[in-house]
Design a protein around this motif. Structure first.
Motif, PDB file in Angstrom:
ATOM      1  N   ALA A 284      51.576  39.680  52.851  1.00  0.00           N
ATOM      2  CA  ALA A 284      51.304  38.278  53.152  1.00  0.00           C
ATOM      3  C   ALA A 284      49.978  38.116  53.892  1.00  0.00           C
ATOM      4  CB  ALA A 284      52.453  37.699  53.979  1.00  0.00           C
ATOM      5  N   MET A 285      49.709  39.005  54.874  1.00  0.00           N
ATOM      6  CA  MET A 285      48.475  38.898  55.651  1.00  0.00           C
ATOM      7  C   MET A 285      47.250  39.125  54.765  1.00  0.00           C
ATOM      8  SD  MET A 285      47.256  38.407  58.755  1.00  0.00           S
ATOM      9  CE  MET A 285      45.893  37.503  58.019  1.00  0.00           C
ATOM     10  N   ILE A 286      47.288  40.166  53.950  1.00  0.00           N
ATOM     11  CA  ILE A 286      46.153  40.438  53.065  1.00  0.00           C
ATOM     12  C   ILE A 286      46.020  39.327  52.034  1.00  0.00           C
ATOM     13  CG2 ILE A 286      45.228  42.036  51.330  1.00  0.00           C
ATOM     14  CD1 ILE A 286      46.553  44.314  52.893  1.00  0.00           C
ATOM     15  N   GLY A 287      47.162  38.818  51.549  1.00  0.00           N
ATOM     16  CA  GLY A 287      47.133  37.768  50.531  1.00  0.00           C
ATOM     17  C   GLY A 287      46.477  36.492  51.008  1.00  0.00           C
ATOM     18  N   ILE A 288      46.849  36.013  52.204  1.00  0.00           N
ATOM     19  CA  ILE A 288      46.244  34.775  52.696  1.00  0.00           C
ATOM     20  C   ILE A 288      44.774  34.991  53.016  1.00  0.00           C
ATOM     21  CG2 ILE A 288      46.962  35.144  55.108  1.00  0.00           C
ATOM     22  CD1 ILE A 288      47.275  32.124  55.365  1.00  0.00           C
ATOM     23  N   GLY A 289      44.436  36.192  53.520  1.00  0.00           N
ATOM     24  CA  GLY A 289      43.033  36.489  53.807  1.00  0.00           C
ATOM     25  C   GLY A 289      42.194  36.569  52.543  1.00  0.00           C
ATOM     26  N   MET A 290      42.768  37.159  51.498  1.00  0.00           N
ATOM     27  CA  MET A 290      42.070  37.245  50.221  1.00  0.00           C
ATOM     28  C   MET A 290      41.830  35.845  49.653  1.00  0.00           C
ATOM     29  SD  MET A 290      43.246  39.580  46.973  1.00  0.00           S
ATOM     30  CE  MET A 290      43.043  41.132  47.853  1.00  0.00           C
ATOM     31  N   ALA A 291      42.831  34.963  49.785  1.00  0.00           N
ATOM     32  CA  ALA A 291      42.685  33.593  49.310  1.00  0.00           C
ATOM     33  C   ALA A 291      41.607  32.842  50.081  1.00  0.00           C
ATOM     34  CB  ALA A 291      44.021  32.863  49.431  1.00  0.00           C
ATOM     35  N   ALA A 292      41.434  33.207  51.368  1.00  0.00           N
ATOM     36  CA  ALA A 292      40.439  32.542  52.211  1.00  0.00           C
ATOM     37  C   ALA A 292      39.053  33.172  52.092  1.00  0.00           C
ATOM     38  CB  ALA A 292      40.900  32.566  53.662  1.00  0.00           C
ATOM     39  N   GLY A 293      38.925  34.253  51.321  1.00  0.00           N
ATOM     40  CA  GLY A 293      37.618  34.889  51.128  1.00  0.00           C
ATOM     41  C   GLY A 293      37.220  35.845  52.229  1.00  0.00           C
ATOM     42  N   ILE A 294      38.186  36.348  53.016  1.00  0.00           N
ATOM     43  CA  ILE A 294      37.883  37.321  54.064  1.00  0.00           C
ATOM     44  C   ILE A 294      37.597  38.677  53.420  1.00  0.00           C
ATOM     45  CG2 ILE A 294      38.717  38.390  56.193  1.00  0.00           C
ATOM     46  CD1 ILE A 294      38.414  35.327  56.332  1.00  0.00           C
ATOM     47  N   ASP A 295      36.626  39.422  53.932  1.00  0.00           N
ATOM     48  CA  ASP A 295      36.249  40.698  53.327  1.00  0.00           C
ATOM     49  C   ASP A 295      37.361  41.742  53.512  1.00  0.00           C
ATOM     50  OD1 ASP A 295      35.370  42.702  55.732  1.00  0.00           O
ATOM     51  OD2 ASP A 295      34.902  40.618  56.232  1.00  0.00           O
ATOM     52  N   PRO A 296      37.451  42.712  52.578  1.00  0.00           N
ATOM     53  CA  PRO A 296      38.550  43.688  52.602  1.00  0.00           C
ATOM     54  C   PRO A 296      38.645  44.500  53.899  1.00  0.00           C
ATOM     55  CG  PRO A 296      37.452  43.742  50.467  1.00  0.00           C
ATOM     56  CD  PRO A 296      36.629  42.854  51.356  1.00  0.00           C
ATOM     57  N   GLU A 297      37.501  44.849  54.513  1.00  0.00           N
ATOM     58  CA  GLU A 297      37.542  45.644  55.746  1.00  0.00           C
ATOM     59  C   GLU A 297      38.292  44.892  56.852  1.00  0.00           C
ATOM     60  OE1 GLU A 297      34.945  45.424  53.788  1.00  0.00           O
ATOM     61  OE2 GLU A 297      34.678  47.544  53.235  1.00  0.00           O
ATOM     62  N   ASN A 298      37.971  43.616  57.029  1.00  0.00           N
ATOM     63  CA  ASN A 298      38.650  42.839  58.061  1.00  0.00           C
ATOM     64  C   ASN A 298      40.108  42.579  57.692  1.00  0.00           C
ATOM     65  OD1 ASN A 298      36.621  42.635  59.995  1.00  0.00           O
ATOM     66  ND2 ASN A 298      35.741  40.805  59.087  1.00  0.00           N
TER      67      ASN A 298
END
Length: 521
Positions: A284-298
Motif C-alpha cells: 500500500a505504501m509503495i502503491g500510493i507513492g508510485m501513484a503520486a510520482g515519488i521516486d523508487p529510492e524514497n
C-alpha cells in the motif's frame, strides 16, 4: 536525509488507485476455553464476541484508505451473505466497490478463526476454518471481470495487484489489465503469490515479494543482502520489470533493477509484536507513492517505515500518514540532519504542525558554548515539542559590534556544536542583524531568550506577537556569558607551560619463597 522523506509524504496527495486481487473476509470468534465437552474429548469454547475484518486484497484497499488514497476495489465475491458483509466493510472504509464481480459457482473467501482463553489469560488460536475455491477463474467470468475493469483503468493513477492464489489473477485477466495500463502510462505494482509461476506478471512496473517468496522464485535462498540484490536483478531481467522491492524482514528492503546492482535500504530496530499485514502495508505504501510520482529510492525507505509501524502492533491496523511523519521526525537524530536551509526547515515545520506540535525558537551567536547555553537550551526544549536555534552567521556576528577577533569559531563549527546537543532539533544560520525576517518566515509558537532579558527587551517580540505567538524570557546560569568568559581569557597572563613528563612507577621485585626454606610448623 529525513526531510526528503518528509517532503515525499507531504506530496502524496489523494491519488485514485485500483486494487485487483483475491478478497478475503476474516472472521474471529473469541471466547473462554475452560471446559471439556461431555459429548467428545474436545475443548468447549464459550463465545464472548465476534469480529469481522478485511483480508487479502480487501485489506490492501483498506490500508490505502488509511494512507488517504481514493480506492476502487476489484475482484470476485460469491452470491452469499459473506459478500454482503464484505461490501459493507469496504464501503464503510470509503472504498468504491464498482469493480467487484459476483459469481454463482464459488463462495466469497472466508477465514474463520476461533480464539480461546484459559483462566482469562492471553487468547490463542484453536482452529481456523476456510471457505474458498482455489481453481482459476473460468474464461467466461474472466471476460466479465475484464469488461468491468477496462473502463475504470484510465481513471486511476496506479494499479495494485494483490495475488493470494485464490483464482482471480489468471493470465487472461492480468494480460488484459497490464496491456490497458501500459496504453495509458499507468504503473502496475504486484504482490505476487507465495507459490506458483510469476510469468503472468511479465512487463509490470514492479513487484514486492518477501525473502521466502523471492528465494522460491529464483531457486536459491536469500541469506544475505547480496543474495537479495542478485535475486532482484534476475527477477527484473526475467519478468522485464522496471524495478523490484525485495523485502527482507529485519534487514529492510533491497531495491533492484535489471542493469544495476541492488540498493539496500536498512530499517531501524523495532519491537516486533506481530508481522501480520506487514507485506500488505508495504504494498500500500509503495502503491500510493508510485501513484503520486515519488521516486523508487524514497518509496523503498518509506515502505520500511510503514512496515515497521505495522509490526509494532498486534493484528493488522491502519498506518496513517501522521504516524509516518512522527516516526520520521523522531528518528532524525544525526547532527547533520539538524542543520537546515530555510526551505527544508519550513517543510519540516509543516509536518510538525500537521501533528499539532508546539514549535519553540531561540537565537544567538553561541560563539563559545558553555554550561549556561546548555542549561537554557535544555529549558527551552521543554517548552514545546521541537526547538529551533537560529545562529548568527560570521558576518552578522561582526554586525553586532563584537570584538574584531569574534567570532572565535566559524558558523559551521558553531552549528555543528549546537546540533550535537540532544535538546536542539534544528539549527539554521541567518545573516541579518536580527532574526525578525526568519521569525516572519517560520512563525514559531514561542520565542524564548536566555539571560537577563525582560520580555520587552527580547528582539523579535513585536513580530511574534503580531501573528499571535508567545514570547518568554528564560533563566540562565548566573555569571556566565560568552563575552565575560572571553574577556577573562584575554586578561589571563599567558605563561609558558613546562611539558609534563610521565614516568612509569617501578614495582619492587617480587621474591618467591623457597619451599625448602619454610619453617616447620
Amino acid at each position: 536525509m529525513s526531510y526528503y522523506l518528509i517532503d515525499a509524504v507531504e506530496r502524496l496527495g489523494n491519488p485514485r488507485i485500483l486494487v485487483l486481487g483475491d478478497l478475503i473476509l476474516d472472521r474471529y470468534i473469541w471466547g473462554e476455553a475452560d471446559r471439556i465437552s461431555q459429548e467428545a474429548p474436545v475443548i468447549l469454547l464459550s463465545e464472548e464476541k465476534r469480529e469481522t475484518r478485511l483480508g487479502g486484497a480487501a485489506n490492501v484497499a483498506n490500508l490505502l484508505r488509511g494512507l488517504e488514497a481514493e480506492v476502487t476495489m476489484s475482484g470476485l465475491v460469491g452470491a452469499d451473505f459473506d459478500a454482503k458483509d464484505l461490501r459493507v466493510q469496504l464501503e464503510g472504509a470509503g472504498v468504491c466497490c464498482d469493480g467487484l464481480l459476483e459469481v454463482e459457482d464459488r463462495p466469497t473467501t472466508v477465514k474463520e478463526r476461533f480464539l480461546g482463553r484459559a483462566q482469562h489469560r492471553h487468547p490463542h488460536q484453536m482452529l481456523r476454518v476456510d471457505r474458498e475455491v482455489r481453481t482459476p477463474l473460468g474464461e467466461e467470468d474472466g471476460a466479465r471481470l475484464i469488461a468491468k475493469l477496462l473502463p475504470l483503468i484510465s481513471e486511476h493513477a496506479a494499479i495494485l495487484i494483490s495475488d493470494y492464489a485464490k483464482g482471480v489473477c489468471t493470465p487472461q485477466v492480468i494480460g488484459a489489465i497490464v496491456a490497458e495500463a501500459k496504453k495509458h502510462g499507468i504503473p502496475v505494482l504486484v504482490d505476487p503469490p507465495a507459490h506458483g509461476n510469476w510469468d503472468l506478471y511479465k512487463g509490470v512496473t514492479a513487484i514486492t515479494p518477501n525473502r521466502a517468496e523471492t528465494g522460491r522464485a529464483v531457486g536459491f535462498d536469500i541469506d544475505s543482502i547480496e543474495d537479495a540484490s542478485r535475486a532482484g536483478q534476475q527477477l527484473c531481467r526475467d519478468l522485464e520489470l522496471d524495478h523490484a522491492y525485495i523485502t527482507i524482514d529485519r534487514d529492510g528492503v533491497v531495491l533492484a533493477r535489471a542493469s544495476e546492482e541492488g540498493v539496500h535500504h536498512p530499517t531501524r530496530k523495532r519491537e516486533v509484536c506481530d508481522i501480520t499485514g506487514a507485506g500488505d502495508t508495504v504494498l500500500a505504501m509503495i502503491g500510493i507513492g508510485m501513484a503520486a510520482g515519488i521516486d523508487p529510492e524514497n518509496l523503498s525507505k518509506l515502505s520500511n517505515v510503514a512496515g515497521g509501524l505495522q509490526v509494532e502492533q498486534v493484528g493488522v491496523v491502519l498506518v496513517h500518514r501522521n504516524e509516518i511523519l512522527g516516526d520520521l521526525l523522531a528518528s532524525r537524530r544525526h547532527h547533520e540532519d539538524k542543520i537546515c536551509e530555510l526551505v527544508d526547515l519550513k517543510r519540516q515545520l509543516h509536518a510538525r504542525r500537521r501533528l499539532d506540535q508546539k514549535i519553540v525558537f531561540t537565537n544567538g551567536c553561541f560563539d563559545l558554548l558553555h554550561v549556561g547555553h546548555v542549561s537554557y537550551l535544555k529549558q527551552a526544549s521543554q517548552e514545546g515539542d521541537c526547538l529551533i536555534v537560529a545562529l548568527n552567521s560570521d558576518e552578522s556576528v561582526r554586525m553586532l559590534d563584537k570584538a574584531p577577533d569574534r567570532p572565535l569559531f566559524s558558523q559551521d563549527d558553531r552549528a555543528t556544536m549546537l546540533a550535537s546537543l540532544e535538546s536542539v532539533d534544528y539549527v539554521i544560520i541567518f545573516n541579518d542583524a536580527t532574526p525578525n525576517q526568519l521569525l516572519k518566515e517560520l512563525q514559531p509558537d514561542l520565542l524564548v531568550k536566555g539571560g537577563t532579558y525582560s520580555k520587552d527587551e527580547i528582539v523579535g517580540k513585536e513580530v511574534v506577537e503580531a501573528y499571535g505567538g508567545e514570547v518568554k524570557p528564560l533563566t540562565i546560569v548566573a555569571g556566565l556569558s560568552t563575552t565575560n568568559i572571553v574577556e577573562r581569557l584575554r586578561q589571563t597572563p599567558t605563561e609558558p607551560v613546562a611539558p609534563t613528563t610521565f614516568t612509569m612507577p617501578t614495582k619492587p621485585p617480587v621474591t618467591t619463597p623457597n619451599p625448602l626454606e619454610r619453617k616447620a610448623g
